[in-house]
Design an enzyme around this catalytic site. Sequence first.
Site, PDB file in Angstrom:
ATOM      1  N   ASP A 157     -57.574  14.014 -30.482  1.00 55.93           N
ATOM      2  CA  ASP A 157     -57.530  12.699 -29.829  1.00 55.93           C
ATOM      3  C   ASP A 157     -58.901  12.066 -29.589  1.00 55.93           C
ATOM      4  OD1 ASP A 157     -58.170  14.685 -28.046  1.00 55.93           O
ATOM      5  OD2 ASP A 157     -57.059  13.829 -26.378  1.00 55.93           O
ATOM      6  N   GLU A 174     -65.973  26.645 -23.003  1.00 47.22           N
ATOM      7  CA  GLU A 174     -67.043  26.433 -23.980  1.00 47.22           C
ATOM      8  C   GLU A 174     -68.251  27.300 -23.636  1.00 47.22           C
ATOM      9  OE1 GLU A 174     -65.431  24.056 -22.324  1.00 47.22           O
ATOM     10  OE2 GLU A 174     -64.788  22.452 -23.680  1.00 47.22           O
TER      11      GLU A 174
HETATM   12  O1  LIG Z   1     -50.086  22.085 -25.498  1.00 48.86           O
HETATM   13  C1  LIG Z   1     -51.090  21.704 -26.132  1.00 48.86           C
HETATM   14  C2  LIG Z   1     -51.954  20.683 -25.648  1.00 48.86           C
HETATM   15  C3  LIG Z   1     -53.055  20.325 -26.407  1.00 48.86           C
HETATM   16  N1  LIG Z   1     -53.298  20.903 -27.626  1.00 48.86           N
HETATM   17  C4  LIG Z   1     -54.446  20.459 -28.449  1.00 48.86           C
HETATM   18  O2  LIG Z   1     -55.622  20.913 -27.837  1.00 48.86           O
HETATM   19  C5  LIG Z   1     -56.670  19.945 -27.952  1.00 48.86           C
HETATM   20  C6  LIG Z   1     -57.192  19.565 -26.565  1.00 48.86           C
HETATM   21  O3  LIG Z   1     -56.129  19.016 -25.800  1.00 48.86           O
HETATM   22  P1  LIG Z   1     -56.277  17.620 -25.025  1.00 48.86           P
HETATM   23  O4  LIG Z   1     -56.866  16.619 -25.971  1.00 48.86           O
HETATM   24  O5  LIG Z   1     -54.995  17.277 -24.386  1.00 48.86           O
HETATM   25  O6  LIG Z   1     -57.340  18.020 -23.907  1.00 48.86           O
HETATM   26  P2  LIG Z   1     -58.471  17.132 -23.202  1.00 48.86           P
HETATM   27  O7  LIG Z   1     -59.773  17.770 -23.555  1.00 48.86           O
HETATM   28  O8  LIG Z   1     -58.380  15.714 -23.739  1.00 48.86           O
HETATM   29  O9  LIG Z   1     -58.149  17.199 -21.763  1.00 48.86           O
HETATM   30  C7  LIG Z   1     -56.084  18.748 -28.713  1.00 48.86           C
HETATM   31  O10 LIG Z   1     -56.476  18.805 -30.081  1.00 48.86           O
HETATM   32  C8  LIG Z   1     -54.584  18.932 -28.541  1.00 48.86           C
HETATM   33  O11 LIG Z   1     -53.798  18.434 -29.602  1.00 48.86           O
HETATM   34  C9  LIG Z   1     -52.474  21.910 -28.103  1.00 48.86           C
HETATM   35  O12 LIG Z   1     -52.693  22.430 -29.198  1.00 48.86           O
HETATM   36  N2  LIG Z   1     -51.381  22.290 -27.343  1.00 48.86           N
HETATM   37 MN   LIG Z   2     -58.479  15.346 -25.689  1.00 47.38          MN
END
Ligand SMILES: O=c1ccn([C@@H]2O[C@H](COP(=O)(O)OP(=O)(O)O)[C@@H](O)[C@H]2O)c(=O)[nH]1
Ligand SMILES: [Mn+2]
Lengths: 252, 252
Positions: free
Chosen positions: A112, A198
Amino acid sequence: VIYVITPTHARPQQKAELTRLKNVFLHVPALHWILVEDSEQKTGLVKHFLESGGISFTHLNVPTPKDWKLGENQPVWQKPRGVLQRNAGLDWLRSNFEPPASRAVVYFADDDNTYSTELFQEMRWTKKVSVWPVALVGGVMVERPKVTLSGKVNGWLTGWKPDRAFATDMAGFGINLDLLVNNPEAEFSLDSQKGFMESDFLEKIVKLHELEPKADMCTKVYIWHTRTEKPNMKDEEKLRKEGRPTNRNIEV
Amino acid sequence: VIYVITPTHARPQQKAELTRLKNVFLHVPALHWILVEDSEQKTGLVKHFLESGGISFTHLNVPTPKDWKLGENQPVWQKPRGVLQRNAGLDWLRSNFEPPASRAVVYFADDDNTYSTELFQEMRWTKKVSVWPVALVGGVMVERPKVTLSGKVNGWLTGWKPDRAFATDMAGFGINLDLLVNNPEAEFSLDSQKGFMESDFLEKIVKLHELEPKADMCTKVYIWHTRTEKPNMKDEEKLRKEGRPTNRNIEV
Ligand SMILES: O=c1ccn([C@@H]2O[C@H](COP(=O)(O)OP(=O)(O)O)[C@@H](O)[C@H]2O)c(=O)[nH]1
Ligand SMILES: [Mn+2]
Ligand SMILES: O=c1ccn([C@@H]2O[C@H](COP(=O)(O)OP(=O)(O)O)[C@@H](O)[C@H]2O)c(=O)[nH]1
Ligand SMILES: [Mn+2]
């Protein structure tokens, strides 16, 4: 070669997100996309999408265990996301790489975020670990490594948990493949403290003073940690109950 | 030529949105981007972004009057958005086009949607007005024109206000430039009833049975009406008050 590892999961906007990634990856020479679905089975949607062409890819899948999945209305920070999927990508690289790996770099690209073409030019010649600014993350406009006048990273400019050894988002670093092959124990952990995923990972493979600052000594933004709104599906839910979803026979 | 008219407004994720648009537009031959800022003055951010190259562009600006701007926490549907900006793009085309315009098409691309490269191939040979499905809009997975077996559009499959003459989102149609030049009164109106802006506009230039269904008779999705989450800026606001914003001297 740039190996991009992307965890992805099913939701209404999934194909839109993947389409935006493809739009930028198509500009990058010698990119191999390792797309890892968070699912029991590979889905037709992702399979068709990848096979529609243009990008060299590996399609993997591994489900996140139920206990580790976010509930429908749970705030996002309560569970780590994409952990096992990134590790599956690392496993694939470690069992498929052929020496010399030294000219390859590995990057973790969530589905995203917003990526510029410049980002990939910056990371391509990573010796160990490159770092750069990430925008729209941690409650601020931009988080970034602190760089000394002589070009060494000596800390982090972040709003949030600046005490982390490596206070960077997943989108803020690229790693030479050699380093991952030579450190086979380096994986992401579901048990990392909130926000330390990380940092814990990078501590296993590199020291702060070894980091290579990119993007004009970390003064340029080439990646934005965007998130997409959950689309309104009110009418769709009604229609589904009546047995007439709008997306019957049409992939969205 | 494909003329793309995009209204855009300042917010933390603006450059990210524009970067994603650029990533897809760079794949499209003979595209001219008319980017119209909703502002009193053209901003440095947008100017630098456009001048960083690769895309043929025209940079315009026109502010939306205060009374017509959404308040910070007002729901999005309470005011129409991008109206005067799209009209400024139309004015520019009408005063700058050189005949024959017949081989040019005009498309309204909001800055936050997701576009595939296929979309632009579909719209390129529009005779009057082309139409196609739009995903993630109106509370459903996909809204689309109804097409008869003989390939005529005879209605709309939408959850929301199906009684509109042209029940399509702004992202769902492309128009031959001739038609716009020959109908100089066709503009968007701030006074259209909620949700009728597109329909009122199209009524002025085309009849339902003249529409050209694209995207495999409107059975494929090439555009998604995505929206980006407002990023969390809590720490940034604190830092701003202390006079040390994270984005000083670094464009985000
Ligand atoms: O149940 C989940 C939720 C998220 N993701 C993936 O993990 C990554 C990070 O998730 P997200 O973008 O929701 O996290 P953020 O860093 O934006 O909070 C993205 O590529 C999502 O598609 C996943 O594989 N399973
Ligand atoms: Mn994200
Ligand atoms: O005050 C504003 C709000 C929006 N827009 C632009 O108008 C278009 C449509 O706005 P938005 O995407 O918020 O509307 P949606 O259709 O997603 O509800 C986008 O290109 C915005 O950048 C604008 O110019 N001024
Ligand atoms: Mn929008």
